[in-house]
Design a protein around this motif. Structure first.
Motif, short mmCIF file in Angstrom:
data_model
loop_
_atom_site.label_atom_id
_atom_site.label_comp_id
_atom_site.label_asym_id
_atom_site.label_seq_id
_atom_site.Cartn_x
_atom_site.Cartn_y
_atom_site.Cartn_z
N LYS A 1 -38.98 88.42 -47.11
CA LYS A 1 -39.98 89.20 -47.85
C LYS A 1 -39.69 89.14 -49.35
N VAL A 2 -38.42 89.22 -49.71
CA VAL A 2 -38.03 89.13 -51.12
C VAL A 2 -38.49 87.78 -51.68
N GLN A 3 -38.23 86.72 -50.94
CA GLN A 3 -38.61 85.38 -51.40
C GLN A 3 -40.12 85.27 -51.58
N THR A 4 -40.88 85.81 -50.65
CA THR A 4 -42.34 85.76 -50.75
C THR A 4 -42.83 86.51 -52.00
N ILE A 5 -42.32 87.71 -52.20
CA ILE A 5 -42.72 88.52 -53.37
C ILE A 5 -42.37 87.77 -54.65
N CYS A 6 -41.15 87.24 -54.71
CA CYS A 6 -40.69 86.55 -55.93
C CYS A 6 -41.51 85.29 -56.20
N MET A 7 -41.74 84.49 -55.18
CA MET A 7 -42.51 83.25 -55.39
C MET A 7 -43.93 83.58 -55.84
N ASP A 8 -44.53 84.60 -55.24
CA ASP A 8 -45.87 85.02 -55.67
C ASP A 8 -45.85 85.52 -57.10
N SER A 9 -44.83 86.28 -57.45
CA SER A 9 -44.70 86.82 -58.81
C SER A 9 -44.53 85.72 -59.84
N LEU A 10 -43.80 84.67 -59.47
CA LEU A 10 -43.60 83.55 -60.40
C LEU A 10 -44.89 82.80 -60.68
N ASP A 11 -45.87 82.91 -59.79
CA ASP A 11 -47.19 82.33 -60.06
C ASP A 11 -47.83 82.97 -61.29
N TYR A 12 -47.54 84.26 -61.50
CA TYR A 12 -48.09 84.99 -62.64
C TYR A 12 -47.23 84.86 -63.89
N ASN A 13 -45.91 84.82 -63.69
CA ASN A 13 -45.01 84.68 -64.83
C ASN A 13 -43.77 83.89 -64.43
N PRO A 14 -43.82 82.59 -64.63
CA PRO A 14 -42.67 81.75 -64.26
C PRO A 14 -41.47 81.93 -65.18
N LEU A 15 -41.59 82.74 -66.22
CA LEU A 15 -40.50 82.93 -67.18
C LEU A 15 -39.82 84.30 -67.03
N ASN A 16 -39.90 84.88 -65.84
CA ASN A 16 -39.25 86.16 -65.60
C ASN A 16 -37.85 85.91 -65.03
N PRO A 17 -36.81 86.07 -65.85
CA PRO A 17 -35.46 85.76 -65.37
C PRO A 17 -35.00 86.66 -64.22
N HIS A 18 -35.50 87.89 -64.17
CA HIS A 18 -35.10 88.82 -63.12
C HIS A 18 -35.58 88.35 -61.75
N ILE A 19 -36.77 87.79 -61.71
CA ILE A 19 -37.31 87.28 -60.45
C ILE A 19 -36.51 86.05 -60.01
N TRP A 20 -36.18 85.16 -60.95
CA TRP A 20 -35.34 84.00 -60.61
C TRP A 20 -33.98 84.46 -60.09
N ASN A 21 -33.42 85.48 -60.71
CA ASN A 21 -32.13 86.01 -60.28
C ASN A 21 -32.22 86.58 -58.86
N LEU A 22 -33.28 87.32 -58.58
CA LEU A 22 -33.46 87.87 -57.23
C LEU A 22 -33.56 86.75 -56.19
N LEU A 23 -34.26 85.69 -56.54
CA LEU A 23 -34.34 84.54 -55.63
C LEU A 23 -32.94 83.96 -55.39
N GLY A 24 -32.16 83.87 -56.45
CA GLY A 24 -30.80 83.37 -56.32
C GLY A 24 -29.96 84.25 -55.40
N VAL A 25 -30.13 85.56 -55.52
CA VAL A 25 -29.37 86.49 -54.69
C VAL A 25 -29.73 86.29 -53.21
N THR A 26 -31.01 86.09 -52.92
CA THR A 26 -31.39 85.87 -51.51
C THR A 26 -30.74 84.60 -50.96
#
Length: 172
Positions: free
Chosen positions: A91-116
């Motif tokens: 679920k985290v991955q889905t939310i993050c990937m969808d969020s990156l569609d809107y802002n691919p420059l959000n480091p927090h979202i990239w970090n969350l993906l890394g944590v998963t």
């Protein structure tokens, strides 16, 4: 006198900051009855549930906020973090990937993906996500620490040493 959602929101925020979570939640719910499509009310309700230790309820409220405004980075990040806290990695991955569609420059979202990926022991994928986060924000200490730990898992001593140097430089 008619209750206004903005006044109830402000009152609920004050109650929550005082630790009166149940009263704050009741206030947010009253405001939502009046204005059910206000993402901010749902977001604040989710944050209050989180602070009260009710992660499942927080997830449901944040899911609603996210469905109302999927472009809001704070909502997406908080929603993903709540899911991460519950080990709902897909679920985290889905939310993050969808969020990156809107802002691919959000480091927090990239970090969350890394944590998963790190938690799934997919260290090569994790390192690429953490590297992306650090390339966007070279001062993002959480991502640098995560990258260092991932490099350690991968046996990349040179990368780990570089991260340690960066952490030391930023901690000054």
């Amino acid at each position: 006198m008619t209750e206004r959602p903005d006044k109830l929101n402000n009152q609920a925020i004050q109650l929550a900051s005082d630790g009166a979570y149940n009263e704050a939640i009741a206030c947010f719910k009253r405001a939502i009855v009046i204005e059910k499509d206000n993402y901010l009310l749902w977001y604040n309700l989710g944050v209050t549930y989180r602070d009260a230790g009710k992660l499942y309820d927080a997830e449901l409220a944040l899911e609603t906020a996210y469905s109302i405004d999927p472009t809001n980075e704070d909502v997406a990040e908080t929603y993903a973090t709540i899911c991460l806290m519950q080990k709902k990695l897909e679920k985290v991955q889905t939310i993050c990937m969808d969020s990156l569609d809107y802002n691919p420059l959000n480091p927090h979202i990239w970090n969350l993906l890394g944590v998963t990926e790190f938690q799934s022991e997919h260290y090569a994928e994790a390192s690429s996500y953490f590297e992306q986060a650090v390339s966007i924000n070279p001062y993002y200490l959480d991502a640098i620490y995560n990258l260092r730990d991932t490099y350690a898992e991968l046996g990349n001593e040179k990368g780990k040493t570089a991260c340690d140097a960066k952490i030391k430089e930023l901690d000054k």
